[in-house]
Design an enzyme around this catalytic site. Structure first.
Site, mmCIF file in Angstrom:
data_model
loop_
_atom_site.group_PDB
_atom_site.id
_atom_site.type_symbol
_atom_site.label_atom_id
_atom_site.label_comp_id
_atom_site.label_asym_id
_atom_site.label_seq_id
_atom_site.Cartn_x
_atom_site.Cartn_y
_atom_site.Cartn_z
ATOM 1 N N ILE A 28 -22.141 9.805 -6.825
ATOM 2 C CA ILE A 28 -21.257 10.810 -6.222
ATOM 3 C C ILE A 28 -21.868 12.201 -6.350
ATOM 4 O O ILE A 28 -21.911 12.970 -5.386
ATOM 5 C CB ILE A 28 -19.863 10.768 -6.875
ATOM 6 C CG1 ILE A 28 -19.175 9.433 -6.585
ATOM 7 C CG2 ILE A 28 -18.995 11.919 -6.379
ATOM 8 C CD1 ILE A 28 -17.875 9.231 -7.350
ATOM 9 N N HIS A 59 -44.768 -4.690 12.227
ATOM 10 C CA HIS A 59 -45.455 -3.394 12.158
ATOM 11 C C HIS A 59 -45.197 -2.618 13.437
ATOM 12 O O HIS A 59 -45.244 -3.180 14.525
ATOM 13 C CB HIS A 59 -46.952 -3.616 11.994
ATOM 14 C CG HIS A 59 -47.755 -2.350 11.973
ATOM 15 N ND1 HIS A 59 -47.808 -1.518 10.875
ATOM 16 C CD2 HIS A 59 -48.520 -1.763 12.938
ATOM 17 C CE1 HIS A 59 -48.573 -0.484 11.156
ATOM 18 N NE2 HIS A 59 -49.024 -0.612 12.401
ATOM 19 N N GLY A 66 -22.337 15.857 -13.330
ATOM 20 C CA GLY A 66 -22.608 14.431 -13.204
ATOM 21 C C GLY A 66 -23.628 14.171 -12.123
ATOM 22 O O GLY A 66 -23.505 14.668 -10.996
ATOM 23 N N GLY A 74 -17.717 10.082 -12.659
ATOM 24 C CA GLY A 74 -17.343 8.683 -12.540
ATOM 25 C C GLY A 74 -15.886 8.508 -12.168
ATOM 26 O O GLY A 74 -15.219 9.457 -11.753
ATOM 27 N N GLU A 80 0.845 -1.204 0.000
ATOM 28 C CA GLU A 80 0.000 0.000 0.000
ATOM 29 C C GLU A 80 0.873 1.245 0.000
ATOM 30 O O GLU A 80 1.774 1.382 0.813
ATOM 31 C CB GLU A 80 -0.927 0.002 1.213
ATOM 32 C CG GLU A 80 -1.784 1.242 1.355
ATOM 33 C CD GLU A 80 -2.616 1.539 0.127
ATOM 34 O OE1 GLU A 80 -2.402 2.622 -0.468
ATOM 35 O OE2 GLU A 80 -3.465 0.698 -0.245
#
Length: 462
Positions: free
Chosen positions: A182, A441, A178, A268, A32
């Site tokens: 997001i 309920h 967009g 995106g 990482e």
């Protein structure tokens, strides 16, 4: 340093794959270059939900009188909201660090690059390099905010989702380009705390991947909230040379220029497949994604790919499931391949959106004869009591066999309801079985049972 499995990337695909590999007795390492947990945990799913919760609480204060509570001068503290979000993400990242230690997974910090011979070269922050090897290498490098030529991000005035959740000051006005998950999530957050928001979407509706009825309901709610929505429109250019931004938008009727403080690009994501050695190893890609089989093998033996770098939906839970399936296949467990028609999608705007399976249009295109039921939350006692009557549950069944083809929900907490449909579809549950399954309920979940009953002409509370 030789391992059974090395995972390149520690997002919700990578760290989950590593943990499952360790559980199955494989010596495992994760490479990482930034924070453990990846974008989702540190700069995506988790911190955005923290921001959205702050917005929701602020919304409650503005409508406290509706609940019989008197509040004076409630204010949104933007800096404190951002800090809370970052603290939540930081805590979750520490949790992943704990899980790595608990499962005896080695974490190798640095920028990883796959090499031939089942090897990864890791370049540390100080420039030093080392190589580690494994029988199996899993690429899980995730994705980043996508850029358009007319919308180059500078990280200050023209930003992506990462900067949107860490701005130094609250903008007075924002144009969001967009209207996918997001875009609509940030639109709700910023509008609710007082920023003037305009959403520009190229398609003819908000959240274009969702069922059309959901898109219409969200548009109605967003207009009510004061969000300006421009559909069938495109951003042609942004001039950020002045104090704010001038956004040139092309619409069906011509061009207009919008003034704003910040432009958020929410068009995106793009897979992170560059500069990680794929070409050198000979791993095939197609349309910006790594090509894999049903168990996430690439064309090169010993190399695999999962998550946003592969052709499936770019969702955290998909990456996690792919990671587990990939590792279990490596271990010889012969797992069932993932059914990509039964993946739930959730959008955490307000009202929330959740869906799984076929939309009405897709089911018709697939040739099914349909039974469709819809139950509005205005008829739900729990929703009315909670002060959240917006939205509905829509269910779609095959008229011939009763197969549960899909469900589409918009309303408060529907992201918590959709899992029932996912399990029902996995178990091949029919519409009648949903109707005859007693729902408690008063709950929001009753709307699913009532919608199924509506599809078969048996609805009670409509």
């Amino acid at each position: 340093m030789n391992y059974d499995v090395i995972v390149l990337g520690s997002g919700p695909g990578g760290y989950v794959a590593a943990i499952r590999a360790s559980q199955l007795g494989m010596k495992t390492a994760v490479v990482e270059k930034a924070e453990l947990g990846g974008i989702c945990l540190n700069w995506g799913c988790i911190p955005t939900k923290a921001l959205l919760k702050s917005a929701q609480v602020f919304e409650y204060t503005k409508h406290a009188a509706d609940y019989g509570i008197t509040l004076d001068n409630a204010k949104a503290d933007f800096t404190s909201m951002i800090k809370r979000s970052r603290d939540v993400a930081g805590g979750m990242s520490k949790g992943v660090t704990f899980l790595m230690k608990k499962n005896k997974i080695d974490v190798v910090e640095g920028n990883g690059k796959v090499k031939k011979g089942n090897t990864i070269e890791v370049t540390a922050a100080d420039g030093t390099k080392k190589t580690i090897t494994a029988k199996h290498i899993i690429v899980a490098t995730g994705a980043r905010s996508k850029e358009l030529p007319a919308l180059k991000q500078d990280g200050k005035k023209i930003i992506g989702y990462r900067e949107a959740m860490n701005l130094p000051t609250q903008p007075k006005s924002m144009v969001i380009v967009g209207a996918g998950a997001i875009g609509v999530e940030f639109a709700y957050f910023y509008q609710s705390i007082g920023t003037q928001v305009t959403v520009v979407e190229f398609m003819n509706r908000l959240v274009p991947v969702e069922d059309e009825d959901v898109s219409k309901e969200l548009l109605r709610n967003y207009k009510k909230q004061g969000i300006t929505v421009m559909l069938e429109a495109s951003v042609e250019a942004v001039d950020a040379s002045g104090e704010g931004c001038k956004v040139k938008v092309k619409t069906k009727t011509g061009e207009e220029t919008l003034q704003c403080d910040i432009v958020l690009s929410a068009i995106g994501v793009a897979a992170n497949i560059e500069n990680i050695g794929l070409e050198e190893v000979g791993i095939k890609t197609d349309k910006g994604k790594i090509s894999v089989d049903q168990y996430y093998k690439t064309n090169v033996e010993g190399y695999y790919a999962i998550g946003d770098v592969t052709p499936g939906p770019a969702l955290a839970h998909v990456a996690s499931a792919e990671g587990i399936t990939c590792v279990e296949a490596i271990a010889g467990l012969k797992p069932e391949p993932i059914d990509y028609n039964n993946i739930p999608g959730c959008t955490y705007c307000s009202p929330e959106i959740a869906s799984v399976g076929y939309t009405e249009a897709a089911a018709k295109t697939a040739g099914y004869e349909l039974k469709i039921g819809k139950f509005p939350f205005t008829a739900s006692g729990k929703a009315k009591a909670a002060g959240a009557p917006e939205g509905f549950v829509k269910v779609i069944f095959d008229a011939k066999y009763g197969e549960f083809l899909g469900a589409h929900m918009i309303g408060a907490n529907v992201t918590e309801l959709i899992a029932e449909v996912v399990v029902a579809r996995k178990l091949e549950t029919t519409g009648h079985e949903i109707i005859k399954s007693m729902h408690p309920h008063p709950t929001m979940s009753e709307a699913l049972m009532e919608a199924a009953a509506a599809a078969y002409g048996e609805v009670i509370h409509l």
